[in-house]
Design an enzyme around this catalytic site. Structure first.
Site, short mmCIF file in Angstrom:
data_model
loop_
_atom_site.label_atom_id
_atom_site.label_comp_id
_atom_site.label_asym_id
_atom_site.label_seq_id
_atom_site.Cartn_x
_atom_site.Cartn_y
_atom_site.Cartn_z
N PHE A 133 0.86 -1.19 0.00
CA PHE A 133 0.00 0.00 0.00
C PHE A 133 0.90 1.25 0.00
O PHE A 133 1.89 1.30 0.72
CB PHE A 133 -0.88 -0.04 1.25
CG PHE A 133 -2.01 0.93 1.23
CD1 PHE A 133 -3.21 0.59 0.64
CD2 PHE A 133 -1.89 2.18 1.81
CE1 PHE A 133 -4.28 1.47 0.63
CE2 PHE A 133 -2.94 3.08 1.80
CZ PHE A 133 -4.14 2.73 1.21
N ASP A 218 1.59 -4.83 8.95
CA ASP A 218 0.48 -3.90 8.77
C ASP A 218 -0.77 -4.73 8.49
O ASP A 218 -0.89 -5.33 7.42
CB ASP A 218 0.77 -2.94 7.61
CG ASP A 218 -0.35 -1.91 7.47
OD1 ASP A 218 -1.50 -2.23 7.86
OD2 ASP A 218 -0.08 -0.81 6.97
N TYR A 243 -11.33 1.25 10.11
CA TYR A 243 -12.46 1.69 9.28
C TYR A 243 -12.74 0.76 8.12
O TYR A 243 -13.72 0.93 7.42
CB TYR A 243 -12.24 3.11 8.75
CG TYR A 243 -10.87 3.34 8.15
CD1 TYR A 243 -10.60 2.97 6.84
CD2 TYR A 243 -9.84 3.88 8.91
CE1 TYR A 243 -9.34 3.15 6.30
CE2 TYR A 243 -8.57 4.07 8.37
CZ TYR A 243 -8.33 3.70 7.07
OH TYR A 243 -7.08 3.86 6.55
N LYS A 244 -11.88 -0.26 7.89
CA LYS A 244 -12.12 -1.22 6.81
C LYS A 244 -13.03 -2.31 7.35
O LYS A 244 -14.19 -2.05 7.61
CB LYS A 244 -10.78 -1.71 6.27
CG LYS A 244 -10.04 -0.56 5.57
CD LYS A 244 -8.62 -0.88 5.15
CE LYS A 244 -8.02 0.33 4.43
NZ LYS A 244 -6.56 0.26 4.30
N ARG A 397 -11.77 -4.94 -7.02
CA ARG A 397 -11.72 -5.71 -5.77
C ARG A 397 -13.15 -5.87 -5.24
O ARG A 397 -13.92 -4.91 -5.22
CB ARG A 397 -10.87 -5.00 -4.72
CG ARG A 397 -9.45 -4.73 -5.17
CD ARG A 397 -8.62 -4.13 -4.03
NE ARG A 397 -9.21 -2.92 -3.50
CZ ARG A 397 -8.78 -2.29 -2.40
NH1 ARG A 397 -7.76 -2.80 -1.72
NH2 ARG A 397 -9.34 -1.19 -1.98
C1 LIG Z 1 -5.84 1.45 4.30
C2 LIG Z 1 -4.39 1.31 4.48
C3 LIG Z 1 -3.61 2.37 4.96
C4 LIG Z 1 -4.22 3.72 5.25
O1 LIG Z 1 -3.51 4.39 6.25
P1 LIG Z 1 -4.18 5.56 7.12
O2 LIG Z 1 -3.03 6.03 7.92
O3 LIG Z 1 -5.28 4.93 7.94
O4 LIG Z 1 -4.72 6.57 6.18
C5 LIG Z 1 -2.25 2.16 5.16
N1 LIG Z 1 -1.69 0.96 4.89
C6 LIG Z 1 -2.41 -0.09 4.41
C7 LIG Z 1 -1.75 -1.40 4.14
C8 LIG Z 1 -3.78 0.07 4.19
O5 LIG Z 1 -4.48 -0.95 3.69
#
Ligand SMILES: *Cc1c(COP(=O)(O)O)cnc(C)c1O
Length: 420
Positions: A133, A218, A243-244, A397
């Site tokens: 990501f 992560d 939030y996911k 997705r």
């Molecule tokens: C959704 C996601 C993020 C988003 O990071 P925020 O700090 O919450 O904006 C970061 N890393 C991964 C792997 C994600 O899936």
């Protein structure tokens, strides 16, 4: 089980689903007076109906007590993060003192790297998955530069073999073994956001530790998606967002895990704030930082009450349903989505599934690599009330979430796919 591409079959599956009632606990966006087909819980989970009263309760607490709300009422703000601890620990397979809810995800990734990425001239590399990501890529790149190293040399990416879409555990392990002596940290996603691949976190941790590196994860796409056993797997640290799959609302708070082997090491370098300081002395306003034991010792600030309240309401739903039961349904529902996608491809190949076919190496997301008309297909779905997710350059997705998606949702998605 024999799967069938009929509405009747899908409805029978729903009737037998012990978790079917949870769907009623969520608010669905509407399309032409019907709930949308929502397959985007991997990006932003739907709103549990209990979130609104939970937020109102905190507004009332503020109105009623003002600053005294820190010490009065059912859930005094002073201790608010602690009200989330037990459920969070259950969710990720940790002991209570190994987890804390704080900040947001990328912030916590940086905070953990302050402690667990301590490069030396001999050991300075980070091993990560290729195509992580972007926020994680930027975090790692800038951490490496901050310590005066060159990301091009210090960051080692593990990529799929030519012609393959996902990583082989043996390849991850062999790169860790090859680079191990120079590696400070192995940092992987739990579930890759693009392919949906679930990595073997225990094997990665063991390989990292054999070479003397730390292992961090992560879990943005893993928390609330799969049962996790962070303590037993031995990860040094992990971070995730809420939030996911965890349905705590946009920008919701992050969770962090620090293994208990680091709990009693106040000398581990870290960036500190007053909320991580020994709570018996927090308000004495003295010099000299003394961290709380365990993960709480990484806190900076006092709790963001409104987002924590939404998170608490959502964690209550997870606790009631149970991660094992959710996974059992998820395996069936995801298998059904895979079947329906294969059906839609039968007459004419429209896309190729890049998510692993082996259910043990994926959660509930299935990613489909589309052809030239991929964006048009995605737009067609959106216009017809199917909320999916488009990732450049050409992946759709789809995440059937066991808490609120049904077999009928999946079957109806298949109908739209064949109409395109
Ligand atoms: C959704 C996601 C993020 C988003 O990071 P925020 O700090 O919450 O904006 C970061 N890393 C991964 C792997 C994600 O899936």
């Amino acid at each position: 089980m024999h799967l069938t591409n009929t509405l009747d079959f899908a409805q029978k599956q729903d009737a037998q689903d012990p978790l079917r009632h949870y769907r009623d606990q969520f608010l669905f966006p509407q399309h032409q007076n019907r709930p949308v087909l929502y397959f985007c819980g991997n990006s932003l989970g739907l709103q549990p109906k209990t979130v609104r009263p939970a937020l109102l309760a905190e507004l009332d607490q503020w109105a009623t007590y003002g600053v005294e709300g820190h010490f009065r009422g059912a859930m005094p703000w002073m201790y608010y993060h602690k009200f989330l601890t037990e459920q969070t620990a259950r969710l990720v397979g940790a002991q209570n003192h190994e987890v804390v809810v704080m900040n947001t995800l990328t912030v916590n990734l940086h905070l953990m790297m302050v402690s667990f990425y301590r490069p030396t001239r001999e050991r300075y590399k980070i091993i990560m998955e290729a195509g992580a990501f972007p926020s994680d890529q930027y975090a790692l790149e800038t951490q490496v530069r901050w310590h005066g190293f060159d990301p091009a040399e210090a960051i080692v990416e593990v990529a799929p073999r030519p012609g393959e879409d996902t990583l082989r555990t043996e390849d991850i392990i062999s790169i860790i073994e090859k680079e191990g002596a120079k590696t400070a940290l192995v940092l992987f996603g739990g579930v890759n956001y693009y392919t949906g691949q679930f990595y073997d976190l225990a094997a990665i941790t063991q390989a990292a530790h054999r070479t003397g590196a730390y292992a961090g994860f992560d879990l943005a796409h893993a928390a609330g998606n799969l049962p996790l056993r962070l303590h037993d797997w031995g990860a040094d640290f992990a971070v995730w967002c809420s939030y996911k799959y965890l349905n705590s609302g946009p920008g919701g708070p992050s969770g962090a895990f620090v293994h208990e082997r680091h709990a009693d090491n106040p000398d581990l370098p870290r960036f500190a704030g007053w909320w991580g300081h020994d709570e018996s002395e927090r308000f004495k306003m003295r010099k000299g930082f003394r961290p709380m034991r365990g993960a709480e010792g990484w806190q900076l600030s006092n709790a963001q009450i409104f987002s924590f309240a939404a998170h608490k309401a959502s964690l209550d739903v997870f606790d009631a349903a149970g991660m094992e039961a959710l996974r059992a349904k998820s395996l069936q529902l995801t298998a059904y989505l895979e079947f329906i996608l294969d059906e839609a491809n039968r007459k004419q190949q429209r896309f190729r599934i890049i998510t692993p076919r082996d259910p043990d190496t994926r959660g509930c997301q299935i990613s489909a690599l589309t052809g030239d008309d991929g964006k048009a297909l995605y737009d067609f779905l959106t216009e017809n009330g199917v909320i999916a997710d488009w990732r450049e350059p050409n992946v759709i997705r789809l995440a059937p979430v066991p808490l609120y998606n049904s077999f009928e949702d999946v079957w109806r998605l298949g109908e739209w796919l064949t109409r395109f």
